[in-house]
Design a protein around this motif. Structure first.
Motif, PDB file in Angstrom:
ATOM      1  N   MET A   1     118.498  76.223   7.265  1.00  9.54           N
ATOM      2  CA  MET A   1     117.123  75.784   7.301  1.00  9.54           C
ATOM      3  C   MET A   1     116.291  76.673   6.391  1.00  9.54           C
ATOM      4  N   GLY A   2     115.258  76.085   5.858  1.00  6.23           N
ATOM      5  CA  GLY A   2     114.323  76.808   5.016  1.00  6.23           C
ATOM      6  C   GLY A   2     112.936  76.252   5.238  1.00  6.23           C
ATOM      7  N   TYR A   3     111.951  76.935   4.702  1.00  7.43           N
ATOM      8  CA  TYR A   3     110.568  76.509   4.852  1.00  7.43           C
ATOM      9  C   TYR A   3     109.875  76.650   3.510  1.00  7.43           C
ATOM     10  N   SER A   4     109.175  75.616   3.117  1.00  6.97           N
ATOM     11  CA  SER A   4     108.422  75.617   1.870  1.00  6.97           C
ATOM     12  C   SER A   4     106.973  75.327   2.203  1.00  6.97           C
ATOM     13  N   GLU A   5     106.077  76.123   1.643  1.00 13.57           N
ATOM     14  CA  GLU A   5     104.663  75.951   1.956  1.00 13.57           C
ATOM     15  C   GLU A   5     103.864  75.818   0.673  1.00 13.57           C
ATOM     16  N   GLY A   6     102.981  74.831   0.654  1.00 15.08           N
ATOM     17  CA  GLY A   6     102.069  74.621  -0.454  1.00 15.08           C
ATOM     18  C   GLY A   6     100.652  74.944  -0.019  1.00 15.08           C
TER      19      GLY A   6
ATOM     20  N   THR B   1     116.090  71.028   5.495  1.00 14.94           N
ATOM     21  CA  THR B   1     117.415  71.060   6.105  1.00 14.94           C
ATOM     22  C   THR B   1     118.490  70.506   5.176  1.00 14.94           C
ATOM     23  N   ASP B   2     118.096  69.779   4.147  1.00 13.45           N
ATOM     24  CA  ASP B   2     119.056  69.201   3.206  1.00 13.45           C
ATOM     25  C   ASP B   2     119.681  70.315   2.363  1.00 13.45           C
ATOM     26  N   PRO B   3     121.001  70.369   2.294  1.00 11.17           N
ATOM     27  CA  PRO B   3     121.670  71.428   1.531  1.00 11.17           C
ATOM     28  C   PRO B   3     121.233  71.506   0.061  1.00 11.17           C
ATOM     29  N   LYS B   4     120.950  70.362  -0.565  1.00 10.14           N
ATOM     30  CA  LYS B   4     120.496  70.373  -1.965  1.00 10.14           C
ATOM     31  C   LYS B   4     119.129  71.035  -2.089  1.00 10.14           C
ATOM     32  N   ASP B   5     118.221  70.710  -1.177  1.00 15.36           N
ATOM     33  CA  ASP B   5     116.890  71.326  -1.188  1.00 15.36           C
ATOM     34  C   ASP B   5     116.983  72.827  -0.919  1.00 15.36           C
ATOM     35  N   LEU B   6     117.846  73.206   0.000  1.00 10.21           N
ATOM     36  CA  LEU B   6     118.014  74.626   0.321  1.00 10.21           C
ATOM     37  C   LEU B   6     118.597  75.394  -0.858  1.00 10.21           C
ATOM     38  N   SER B   7     119.512  74.780  -1.567  1.00 11.83           N
ATOM     39  CA  SER B   7     120.108  75.415  -2.745  1.00 11.83           C
ATOM     40  C   SER B   7     119.039  75.661  -3.809  1.00 11.83           C
ATOM     41  N   LEU B   8     118.193  74.677  -4.042  1.00 17.58           N
ATOM     42  CA  LEU B   8     117.113  74.820  -5.015  1.00 17.58           C
ATOM     43  C   LEU B   8     116.145  75.922  -4.591  1.00 17.58           C
ATOM     44  N   LEU B   9     115.799  75.947  -3.319  1.00 12.89           N
ATOM     45  CA  LEU B   9     114.906  76.974  -2.801  1.00 12.89           C
ATOM     46  C   LEU B   9     115.518  78.369  -2.990  1.00 12.89           C
ATOM     47  N   HIS B  10     116.806  78.487  -2.718  1.00 10.43           N
ATOM     48  CA  HIS B  10     117.509  79.755  -2.880  1.00 10.43           C
ATOM     49  C   HIS B  10     117.517  80.198  -4.348  1.00 10.43           C
TER      50      HIS B  10
END
Length: 50
Positions: free
Chosen positions: A1-6, A14-23
């Protein structure tokens, strides 16, 4: 899990692709960041030039 704030929203990731990009984005920022001693030295130089 990750959190993105604007500016006006935040979302849980929770999507692995989104988490990879965030990382990857976080890793790029960490590589570019100064260490605490260098950050302090830069601030002192900037303060001295005011």
């Amino acid at each position: 899990m990750g959190y993105s704030e604007g500016q006006q929203s935040g979302r849980v990731l929770t999507d692995p692709k989104d988490l990879s990009l965030l990382h990857l984005r976080y890793a790029k920022l960490r590589i570019q960041a100064l260490n605490p001693a260098d950050s302090r030295a830069l601030l002192m130089r900037m303060r001295g030039s005011l």
